[in-house]
Design a protein around this motif. Structure first.
Motif, PDB file in Angstrom:
ATOM      1  N   SER A 264       0.825  -1.215   0.000  1.00 57.11           N
ATOM      2  CA  SER A 264       0.000   0.000   0.000  1.00 57.11           C
ATOM      3  C   SER A 264       0.860   1.266   0.000  1.00 57.11           C
ATOM      4  O   SER A 264       0.350   2.345  -0.305  1.00 57.11           O
ATOM      5  CB  SER A 264      -0.957   0.012   1.195  1.00 57.11           C
TER       6      SER A 264
ATOM      7  N   TRP B   7       0.902   3.840  -2.723  1.00 57.83           N
ATOM      8  CA  TRP B   7      -0.035   4.976  -2.742  1.00 57.83           C
ATOM      9  C   TRP B   7       0.563   6.225  -2.109  1.00 57.83           C
ATOM     10  O   TRP B   7      -0.061   7.294  -2.143  1.00 57.83           O
ATOM     11  CB  TRP B   7      -1.305   4.629  -1.975  1.00 57.83           C
TER      12      TRP B   7
ATOM     13  N   GLN C 168       0.878   9.577  -4.098  1.00 55.06           N
ATOM     14  CA  GLN C 168      -0.419  10.175  -4.451  1.00 55.06           C
ATOM     15  C   GLN C 168      -1.091  10.791  -3.223  1.00 55.06           C
ATOM     16  O   GLN C 168      -1.693  11.859  -3.300  1.00 55.06           O
ATOM     17  CB  GLN C 168      -1.365   9.110  -5.025  1.00 55.06           C
TER      18      GLN C 168
ATOM     19  N   VAL D  83      -6.218   8.590  -3.996  1.00 58.37           N
ATOM     20  CA  VAL D  83      -5.606   7.430  -4.635  1.00 58.37           C
ATOM     21  C   VAL D  83      -6.382   7.119  -5.901  1.00 58.37           C
ATOM     22  O   VAL D  83      -7.620   7.061  -5.872  1.00 58.37           O
ATOM     23  CB  VAL D  83      -5.593   6.209  -3.675  1.00 58.37           C
TER      24      VAL D  83
ATOM     25  N   GLU E 166      -7.020   4.399  -8.775  1.00 59.75           N
ATOM     26  CA  GLU E 166      -6.883   2.979  -9.139  1.00 59.75           C
ATOM     27  C   GLU E 166      -8.149   2.534  -9.859  1.00 59.75           C
ATOM     28  O   GLU E 166      -9.201   3.159  -9.708  1.00 59.75           O
ATOM     29  CB  GLU E 166      -6.662   2.110  -7.886  1.00 59.75           C
TER      30      GLU E 166
ATOM     31  N   ARG F  65     -10.065  -2.134  -1.567  1.00 61.35           N
ATOM     32  CA  ARG F  65      -9.088  -1.037  -1.706  1.00 61.35           C
ATOM     33  C   ARG F  65      -9.580   0.195  -0.953  1.00 61.35           C
ATOM     34  O   ARG F  65      -8.786   0.893  -0.329  1.00 61.35           O
ATOM     35  CB  ARG F  65      -8.879  -0.694  -3.187  1.00 61.35           C
TER      36      ARG F  65
ATOM     37  N   LEU G  58      -7.818   2.202   2.200  1.00 55.10           N
ATOM     38  CA  LEU G  58      -7.580   3.649   2.193  1.00 55.10           C
ATOM     39  C   LEU G  58      -8.239   4.312   3.404  1.00 55.10           C
ATOM     40  O   LEU G  58      -7.664   5.236   4.001  1.00 55.10           O
ATOM     41  CB  LEU G  58      -8.109   4.241   0.879  1.00 55.10           C
TER      42      LEU G  58
ATOM     43  N   PHE H 246     -10.872   8.133  -2.994  1.00 54.39           N
ATOM     44  CA  PHE H 246     -10.504   7.116  -3.991  1.00 54.39           C
ATOM     45  C   PHE H 246     -11.114   7.535  -5.323  1.00 54.39           C
ATOM     46  O   PHE H 246     -12.317   7.744  -5.430  1.00 54.39           O
ATOM     47  CB  PHE H 246     -11.057   5.754  -3.566  1.00 54.39           C
TER      48      PHE H 246
ATOM     49  N   THR I  79      -3.367   2.846 -14.584  1.00 50.03           N
ATOM     50  CA  THR I  79      -2.631   2.303 -13.435  1.00 50.03           C
ATOM     51  C   THR I  79      -1.436   1.458 -13.892  1.00 50.03           C
ATOM     52  O   THR I  79      -0.350   1.545 -13.303  1.00 50.03           O
ATOM     53  CB  THR I  79      -3.596   1.481 -12.538  1.00 50.03           C
TER      54      THR I  79
END
Ligand SMILES: NC(=O)c1ccc[n+]([C@@H]2O[C@H](COP(=O)([O-])OP(=O)(O)OC[C@H]3O[C@@H](n4cnc5c(N)ncnc54)[C@H](OP(=O)(O)O)[C@@H]3O)[C@@H](O)[C@H]2O)c1
Length: 267
Positions: A128, A131, A134, A141, A143, A187, A191, A204, A212
């Protein structure tokens, strides 16, 4: 009865050395290309060498009984041949199950004629940190699959499992240990926990698969495609929690605990 820890300055190898020393082992040998700057603890014998330089290994293997095999696929066959010829009895390899990128290591280990124990972790919690940039730059993040879900494991827990297997070796011979963390998380749930640890909101943003892959390729190379494919397949097939880690070590770090301990990585 020497235990050779390869990749001993890597994340897992270094923590494995600490676990073995904490368990009272006085027979630990650490393999590194750079003994002078390895900063390994007192009480560890240091051997100069690397799995990728096969001719560096014969000296390092003298008197070795068990080996922790860090993942380095390209020289796996000659490394195993040298180990077997040196009298190594038990190989503990960090790799993955049949469909996994790292599985050829375990296949070769099984063919080697030595006793073996496979450590097959899923996603690492540490992944992780990809990330971090970002999050630091945009509190966001990007994705493609917010509902991709796996049960990530802390590298510290993999090292603890490796130590337990090396210490109590015979009960682990011939076993492939699937190692996961204690929760399956999407995900966005990962986060959320990083956001809680940081004490500020993070968002997100769903972007294309190709975006990605393009972002990850500079650091991951071709593995970026495999990684994104894995995320996509975990949307419909979330990785389940496996209890093996707790069976072996008695504990499993949660992602919340990991995020709190590693919050500075995201600042
Ligand atoms: N499920 C999964 O995600 C999964 C499964 C299995 C394996 N893995 C992989 O497992 C690895 C674990 O990483 P780790 O941090 O514990 O480190 P590692 O890859 O086990 O060991 C790294 C150490 O090996 C030495 N080294 C020198 N040249 C190298 C090279 N070209 N490539 C690799 N290592 C080199 C370095 O030590 P010196 O400079 O001291 O010699 C370095 O500190 C990761 O690469 C991860 O991708 C992942």
């Amino acid at each position: 009865m020497t235990i050779l820890v390869t990749g001993a300055t890597g994340n897992i190898g270094r923590m494995l050395v600490d676990h073995l020393l904490a368990a009272g082992r006085t027979d630990v040998r650490a393999l590194t290309n750079h003994p002078e700057r390895a900063r390994l603890p007192a009480g560890v014998e240091i051997a100069e060498g690397f799995l990728g330089r096969v001719n560096s290994l014969p000296d390092a293997l003298v008197g070795v009984d068990q080996i922790y095999l860090a993942p380095y696929p390209s020289t796996i066959e000659p490394v195993l041949e040298l180990a077997r010829n040196a009298g190594v009895r038990h190989v503990v390899d960090l790799a993955g199950p049949p469909e996994n990128w790292w599985n050829p290591i375990s296949v070769a280990v099984e063919r080697s004629g030595m006793h073996w124990t496979h450590l097959w972790p899923g996603e690492f919690m540490e992944n992780s940190t990809m990330w971090a940039e970002q999050i630091i730059e945009s509190d966001c993040v990007r994705e493609p699959f917010p509902d991709a879900a796996n049960a990530p494991i802390a590298m510290e827990d993999i090292a603890a499992a490796a130590a337990a297997v090396l210490i109590d070796e015979e009960s682990h011979h011939g076993r492939a240990h699937i190692l996961t963390g204690p929760e399956t998380l999407t995900r966005t749930e990962l986060l959320d926990r990083i956001s809680t640890a940081l004490g500020r909101p993070l968002t997100f943003e769903t972007v294309s698969r190709q975006e990605t892959i393009d972002d990850l390729t500079p650091s991951m190379g071709d593995f970026a495609i495999t990684y994104v494919d894995g995320l996509e397949s975990s949307v419909d097939n979330p990785q389940p929690v496996d209890g093996t880690l707790v069976d072996i070590t008695g504990t499993a770090t949660t992602f919340m605990q990991w995020a709190q301990r590693n919050v500075d990585s995201f600042r």
